[in-house]
Write an enzyme that holds these catalytic residues in place. Structure first.
Site, PDB file in Angstrom:
ATOM      1  N   GLU A 268       0.822  -1.203   0.000  1.00  0.00           N
ATOM      2  CA  GLU A 268       0.000   0.000   0.000  1.00  0.00           C
ATOM      3  C   GLU A 268       0.860   1.259   0.000  1.00  0.00           C
ATOM      4  OE1 GLU A 268      -3.568   2.087   2.668  1.00  0.00           O
ATOM      5  OE2 GLU A 268      -2.736   0.139   3.233  1.00  0.00           O
TER       6      GLU A 268
ATOM      7  N   ASP B  80      16.281   0.954  -8.169  1.00  0.00           N
ATOM      8  CA  ASP B  80      17.668   1.422  -8.176  1.00  0.00           C
ATOM      9  C   ASP B  80      18.644   0.287  -8.464  1.00  0.00           C
ATOM     10  OD1 ASP B  80      16.507   3.780  -7.480  1.00  0.00           O
ATOM     11  OD2 ASP B  80      17.380   3.924  -5.486  1.00  0.00           O
TER      12      ASP B  80
ATOM     13  N   SER C  89      14.665   9.387  -9.733  1.00  0.00           N
ATOM     14  CA  SER C  89      15.231   8.290  -8.944  1.00  0.00           C
ATOM     15  C   SER C  89      15.654   7.141  -9.841  1.00  0.00           C
ATOM     16  CB  SER C  89      14.223   7.792  -7.914  1.00  0.00           C
ATOM     17  OG  SER C  89      13.091   7.274  -8.550  1.00  0.00           O
TER      18      SER C  89
ATOM     19  N   ASP D  90      21.642  24.022 -18.938  1.00  0.00           N
ATOM     20  CA  ASP D  90      20.406  24.679 -18.520  1.00  0.00           C
ATOM     21  C   ASP D  90      19.908  24.047 -17.231  1.00  0.00           C
ATOM     22  OD1 ASP D  90      18.504  22.416 -19.265  1.00  0.00           O
ATOM     23  OD2 ASP D  90      19.362  22.849 -21.226  1.00  0.00           O
TER      24      ASP D  90
END
Length: 645
Positions: A328, A338, A551, A614
């Site tokens: 949940e 990762d 991430s 940028d």
């Protein structure tokens, strides 16, 4: 006569006030007679989503982590600049652990003064613990009443959803210790460092017990499925992004082709390692990682059994299926993502994972508060800096809003990243997932409209990675269905480092006043680079999903850095270490410029991508062959093709 009278009255008033303060200090806190003259060291208002409740229970105990002034940090900073600047005689001559510790070690006078202060409050100094460099003093658990006397403050219970912690919004020190102590925790930091990934709004299907590559690819891809046409164990050497990539479901074969690592054979895997960090209850599940690698990098599948896991500060190495509660909350998804993309791109480089602490349990009013006192970054940094052997690159996919983090905490954490850089570690962060800010957070602490910087990506000693999507052309990543927009901006805490001046000044001049007043144009600007961060395939709890977020971009880029380090080590050269001065002085030529899109947010268009650097995509995405080539050079001609006088 009149002037004398006014001065006399002012002096008299000040003396009376000083006497009252001294008297109050010495009488209200027994044992402080020697340290009567306290003054405020730090005040930091709690974030709005933390609700202050009752005073902390008297039976609650805290272990204080006291950060002492580092004796020669300026010298460390100077050496880091030399080590990281191409052409300097010390370029990439990284420091040993002992050399770094010698530079940051406090003086004996500092340590003695702090010990004397603690002893004056009957803190058992024989039980104090010290970090290897002696810049941290860790006390045994102390009653909250004693901690409040030490710091002249009041601790309260703070609640956010089902999480409860004990904190204060200000703390004080005796005047003579102000220059000797930089930070005390836990005090004013409420940082949670949440994961940056966002689940895409796509179909989610259960993988079979023995997954089929065809079935899995067809289930997760909304567009044309091409993966089943490729022998992933032996892909053709002439693979192109057009034939390798399905931008509805991005897998390692796409990333390796897009960034030019596909045909590279690692040569120094046994001497090299890459790492990631897990916070807030995240973990790396070997069975999910193995399933992912079996599907998308089959020759690397055994790496799921071999990578090293370190559990720090009460973390749990969970290798069982996620519970209903964890599902949940999405717990474990970030850790799997990762590890999977790092191994998917960087294998056979060895992976190391650090899991730090666990998510605090829900508050139970009939028992003592959770024993979760220290901030997660400090826990990890104290652990990693004590090690002799380090990975060459560390990826972190967790962040918080910068203004919610106390300046003392942010500075100390950032300076610790500088220590890692000096020892040859490239520290990588995602740049955030809300553009220039979630509209609900777009203000300064005073309430004025302001773009929102993120921490730790705003630290000048790490490399910040933005997200892209699509190929030919690549653009700044976004997903209108879930609100994801790659982040970027300017720090309010950290000044712009000199290595950024050419690139950032040029960019700001080309903005022609756009968003003036909404950001700190003199602050450290980020991101520095970018990598794919849209619809990245991951396996979580046996289920194949796609996620968005920087991430994903951070560990993808870290894996490319790991392969560059592999090439350098194979040539007998040191690893990249702190990357940014090299990057801004010419290394940017190894990156594919991204000129489309923006970091929209705060009900604005955000910062636009442009040619050159940028604040939306940095210098763009890596091209490994050029990255490797330029990294092996000791110097190169400094050229700034986008610079405008």
């Amino acid at each position: 006569m009149r002037t004398y009278s006014v001065h006399h009255m002012m002096l008299t008033s000040l003396l009376i006030l000083w006497a009252i303060v001294a008297s109050t200090a010495s009488t209200s806190h027994p044992g402080t007679r020697k340290y009567s003259f306290y003054s405020l060291k730090e005040h930091h208002v709690s974030p709005k989503d933390w609700i202050r409740g009752e005073r902390a229970p008297r039976q609650h105990q805290l272990s204080l982590h006291i950060g002492l002034a580092q004796e020669n940090f300026k010298e460390l900073e100077k050496k880091l600049e030399e080590i990281s600047t191409p052409g300097h005689p010390r370029f990439r001559l990284h420091l040993t652990a002992q050399a770094v510790r010698a530079l940051v070690q406090p003086s004996n006078k500092t340590i003695d003064a702090v010990k004397e202060w603690l002893e004056g409050y009957e803190v058992p100094v024989e039980l104090l613990e010290f970090s290897p460099s002696r810049d941290w003093i860790i006390t045994p658990k102390l009653p909250i009443s004693l901690v409040e006397k030490l710091l002249h403050t009041s601790y309260h219970v703070y609640r956010k959803q089902n999480v409860t912690i004990v904190r204060t919004e200000d703390w004080s020190l005796p005047l003579h210790l102000h220059g000797l102590i930089d930070i005390v925790q836990p005090t004013t930091s409420f940082s949670q460092m949440r994961p940056l990934s966002i689940l895409s709004q796509s179909r989610q299907v259960q993988s079979s017990t023995q997954p089929s590559l065809n079935d899995a690819a067809e289930d997760i891809a909304d567009g044309v499925d091409i993966l089943h046409k490729i022998d992933l164990s032996n892909p053709p050497v002439d693979m192109t992004p057009k034939t390798a990539c399905n931008t509805s479901a991005v897998t390692p074969i796409c990333l390796r082709t897009l960034y030019g690592t596909l045909n590279y054979t690692a040569q120094a895997a046994e001497k090299n390692s890459m790492a990631l960090t897990n916070y807030w209850g995240e973990f790396n599940n070997r069975s999910d990682i193995k399933r992912y690698l079996h599907l998308y990098r089959p020759e690397a599948a055994e790496a799921a059994n071999d990578f090293t896991i370190y559990d720090i500060g009460g973390a749990v190495n969970q290798q069982t299926p996620a519970t209903a509660s964890q599902l949940e909350r999405g717990q474990g998804r970030e850790g799997n993502l990762d590890a999977q993309v790092m191994l998917g791109v960087g294998s056979p480089t060895r992976l190391v994972t650090y899991s730090v602490g666990g998510e605090p349990p829900p508050y139970q009013p009939d028992v003592s508060l959770p024993d979760n006192t220290n901030e997660p970054f400090l826990t990890w940094l104290q652990y990693i800096l004590a090690q002799t052997e380090l990975p060459t690159v560390v990826s972190t996919s967790y962040a918080d809003t910068e203004y919610t983090v106390p300046p003392s905490y942010a500075k100390w954490v950032c300076n610790s990243f500088a220590q890692l850089g000096a020892r040859g570690v490239t520290v990588v962060f995602g740049s955030g997932d809300w553009g220039v800010g979630d509209p609900k957070q777009c203000h300064s602490p005073a309430g004025n409209p302001r773009f929102v910087a993120r921490f730790p990506e705003s630290c000048p000693y790490g490399t910040s990675v933005g997200a892209t999507r699509n190929i030919n052309p690549e653009i700044v990543a976004y997903n209108d269905r879930n609100g994801f927009v790659s982040g970027g901006g300017f720090s309010e805490y950290f000044a712009r480092p000199a290595y950024q001046d050419h690139a950032v000044n040029s960019y700001i001049s080309r903005l022609e006043g756009l968003h003036d007043g909404l950001y700190n144009s003199h602050g450290r600007a980020y991101p520095d680079v970018a990598a794919m961060g849209y619809r990245i395939v991951t396996v979580w709890n046996g289920t194949t999903k796609v996620v968005d977020g920087t991430s994903a971009s951070a560990p993808i880029f870290a894996a490319v850095v790991a392969l560059v380090n592999d090439a350098l080590i194979a040539e007998g050269k040191p690893p990249l270490g702190f990357l940014n001065p090299w990057l801004y002085s010419g290394g940017f030529r190894a990156f594919t410029d991204v000129t489309l899109g923006s970091t929209r947010g705060c009900n604005t268009s955000g910062f636009p991508a442009m040619s050159g650097w940028d604040a939306a995509s940095g210098f763009g995405t890596p091209w490994f062959p050029m990255f490797r080539s330029l990294a092996s050079q000791n110097r190169f001609r400094q050229t700034y093709p986008w610079y405008i006088d």
